[in-house]
Design a protein around this motif. Structure first.
Motif, short mmCIF file in Angstrom:
data_model
loop_
_atom_site.label_atom_id
_atom_site.label_comp_id
_atom_site.label_asym_id
_atom_site.label_seq_id
_atom_site.Cartn_x
_atom_site.Cartn_y
_atom_site.Cartn_z
N GLY A 105 4.54 0.73 27.74
CA GLY A 105 5.62 1.37 28.48
C GLY A 105 5.26 2.79 28.88
N ARG A 106 4.72 3.51 27.92
CA ARG A 106 4.30 4.88 28.21
C ARG A 106 3.17 4.87 29.23
N MET B 7 6.59 5.19 32.11
CA MET B 7 8.02 5.32 31.84
C MET B 7 8.29 6.70 31.27
N THR B 8 9.43 7.27 31.65
CA THR B 8 9.85 8.51 31.00
C THR B 8 10.39 8.13 29.62
N ARG B 9 10.62 9.13 28.79
CA ARG B 9 11.16 8.86 27.45
C ARG B 9 12.47 8.08 27.56
N ARG B 10 13.29 8.50 28.50
CA ARG B 10 14.59 7.86 28.63
C ARG B 10 14.44 6.41 29.09
N GLN B 11 13.54 6.18 30.04
CA GLN B 11 13.30 4.82 30.50
C GLN B 11 12.76 3.95 29.37
N LEU B 12 11.86 4.53 28.60
CA LEU B 12 11.27 3.79 27.50
C LEU B 12 12.37 3.37 26.52
N PHE B 13 13.30 4.28 26.27
CA PHE B 13 14.38 3.96 25.33
C PHE B 13 15.31 2.91 25.93
N GLY B 14 15.74 3.15 27.16
CA GLY B 14 16.73 2.27 27.78
C GLY B 14 16.20 0.91 28.17
N LEU B 15 14.93 0.86 28.62
CA LEU B 15 14.39 -0.40 29.12
C LEU B 15 13.62 -1.17 28.07
N VAL B 16 13.15 -0.49 27.06
CA VAL B 16 12.29 -1.18 26.08
C VAL B 16 12.87 -1.12 24.66
#
Lengths: 320, 203
Positions: free
Chosen positions: B111-112, B116-125
């Motif tokens: 993901g990283r 992905m931004t930190r927020r995307q990583l959290f929300g999407l993964v």
């Protein structure tokens, strides 16, 4: 030739221990570059510093001429494709969503993401009609790795980084995947940096091979240069003694050469490729062409450097 | 059972009261436990203290907890909701923390690595992958809270506990059962409902 990547004295230290001491090499645009070396030599760490999944402690990395440290890491990674060994597909997303993830996170419209994902799946040999809606768990290891490659291609990056992408798939499938990757790379002319410990793989795929040892580059050159002009004894020993190339013991060198009258044979007619490698490592040769034959002036075989590379590439590494 | 059958409106009203208290408590626990659990998973130093405090609070007997809270919040629904939420907190926080921490490292790296931004990583993964465990925690918390919410009647917050306490006071077994059986039914229904949700997020 334009440089796609350039690493200048890049280093990574963790406290007192040093993972990478001095990574200095460059990769030309459209080139397929393999990084090889014994385990623990820092090849994977080096790869991961290129897209800043690992931050370097020292040195400079230029991506398309721009200092990677000067760009936002997220933006940098979006410009670089990334395939890792453990596949790293998102298990809760469909194959299509996995592939298009790289586009969706940049806010591209859904229809475009979908179309692009289908194109990429087509390209890696997974008909979207059959595979797009599946979950990664419903695919074989080889198919999952194809999805990984499709994902790396989806955003159309100039550079693609691959960390031992095929290490976990069995040898037969691995060869298939390698052939496909070679085809895709020829078609797309992407710059690929590919970490592997599988030497036949490196010889099969790479235009240039970078050999690492103890966190530093020992040599960066074409496969022929590695064989015929090793920078240090380590390089020739690494090739001649590597476990992955032991299988060459069973491969006759002359099968890759051409028949000719041989003035001074370097090796006997029945010599294996491994013996050729060992002779090269021992420095027992004068010309770049290797002569195989029974007696001086008799019928024999001549092996050009490219033939030797082809021979090594044809070998199959034993399962890791 | 006689009481239940002859007083349907009373049962309905008590059921609503009971649900209000239990639902409110679990909701608060979720609102507090979710960020705390995520933080515990992300910040190694926070994990032990957060879970220890939640664990200690979990050990306080509920009646004693109500007694401590009454001077602050008075008698009634508010005290019951806050008091009960403390019991759900541990379960929810723990499951959130485990769920988020158990996302495999290669998936996070991928993901990283794809940007992905930190927020995307959290929300999407991270969150979607932790969701089955979070819902499982929610289910345990909800079932448990519906059970102990019977005690809320003791401090004037109503619910099926009212019937149980009245039954104890008048030695009326029918009344005790009239409070107990609907509580159990409510807990079971809630369990099934959340089990269904759990299965949905898992697939």
């Amino acid at each position: 030739m334009t440089e796609a990547l350039r690493l200048e004295q890049v280093a990574k230290r963790y406290g007192a221990s040093t993972a990478v001491r001095d990574a200095t090499f460059s990769v030309a645009e459209g080139e397929f570059c393999a990084i090889v070396g014994p385990s623990g030599c820092g090849k994977t760490t080096t790869l991961k510093m290129i897209n800043r999944v690992i931050e370097p402690t020292a040195g400079r990395i230029l991506v398309e001429g721009v200092d990677a440290a000067a760009i936002d890491a997220v933006q940098l990674r979006r410009r670089i494709g990334y395939v890792i060994q453990q596949i790293g597909l998102f298990p809760h997303m469909t194959v299509e969503d996995n592939v298009s993830a790289v586009l969706r996170i940049t806010g591209r419209p859904r229809a475009e993401c979908r179309q692009r994902a289908h194109e990429m799946l087509e390209r890696v040999g997974l008909p979207p009609g059959e595979y797009a809606r599946r979950r990664p768990a419903a695919l074989s290891g080889g198919q999952q790795q194809r999805v990984g490659v499709a994902r790396a291609l989806a955003a159309d990056p100039e550079v693609i980084l691959m960390d031992e992408p095929f290490a976990a798939v069995d040898p037969l499938i691995r060869k298939q995947l390698q052939d496909e990757l070679a085809r895709i790379q020829r078609e797309t002319r992407k710059t690929v940096v590919f970490v592997t410990h599988d030497l036949p793989e490196a010889f099969r795929l790479a235009d240039r091979i970078v050999v690492f040892k103890d966190g530093a580059v020992v040599q960066a050159g074409t496969p022929e240069e590695l064989l015929f002009a090793p920078a240090t004894p380590f390089v020739s020993d690494y090739l001649a003694e590597s476990r992955e190339l032991l299988g060459l013991h069973f491969v006759r060198a002359r099968d890759f050469g051409r028949p000719a009258t041989v003035e001074r044979p370097d090796l006997p007619a029945e010599a294996s490729l491994l013996e050729v490698l060992r002779a090269l490592a021992a420095g027992r040769r004068e010309a770049r062409t290797i002569a195989l034959g029974a007696a001086p002036g008799g019928n024999g075989w001549l092996l050009e450097p490219a033939d030797l590379v082809r021979g090594i590439a044809a070998a199959v590494a034993p399962p890791g | 059972m006689h009481y239940v059958l002859s007083n349907p409106e009373a049962i309905l009203r008590l059921g609503l009261e009971h649900l209000t208290v239990a639902f409110g408590a679990v909701l608060i626990a979720l609102l507090v436990g979710l960020p705390l659990g995520v933080a515990a998973a992300k910040l190694r130093w926070l994990e032990l203290p957060a879970l220890t405090v939640a664990g200690l609070l979990y050990l306080v007997p509920s009646l004693a907890l109500f007694a401590f809270l009454i001077p602050l919040l008075g008698l009634g629904v508010r005290t019951a909701i806050v008091g009960l939420s403390i019991y759900s907190l541990l379960v929810i926080m723990r499951n959130v923390a485990i769920g988020v921490a158990s996302v495999p490292a290669p998936i996070l790296e991928a993901g990283r690595g794809i940007g992905m931004t930190r927020r995307q990583l959290f929300g999407l993964v991270e969150l979607p992958l932790a969701l089955p465990l979070i819902v499982a925690g929610l289910r345990i918390a909800a079932v448990m809270t519906i059970g102990i919410a019977s005690l809320a009647a003791y401090i004037g917050a109503g619910g099926f506990g009212t019937l149980i306490f009245r039954g104890i006071a008048t030695a009326d077994n029918d009344l005790i059962l009239a409070g107990t059986l609907p509580t159990a039914a409510l807990a079971l229904a809630c369990d099934q409902l959340l089990r269904l949700l759990e299965r949905t997020v898992r697939s």
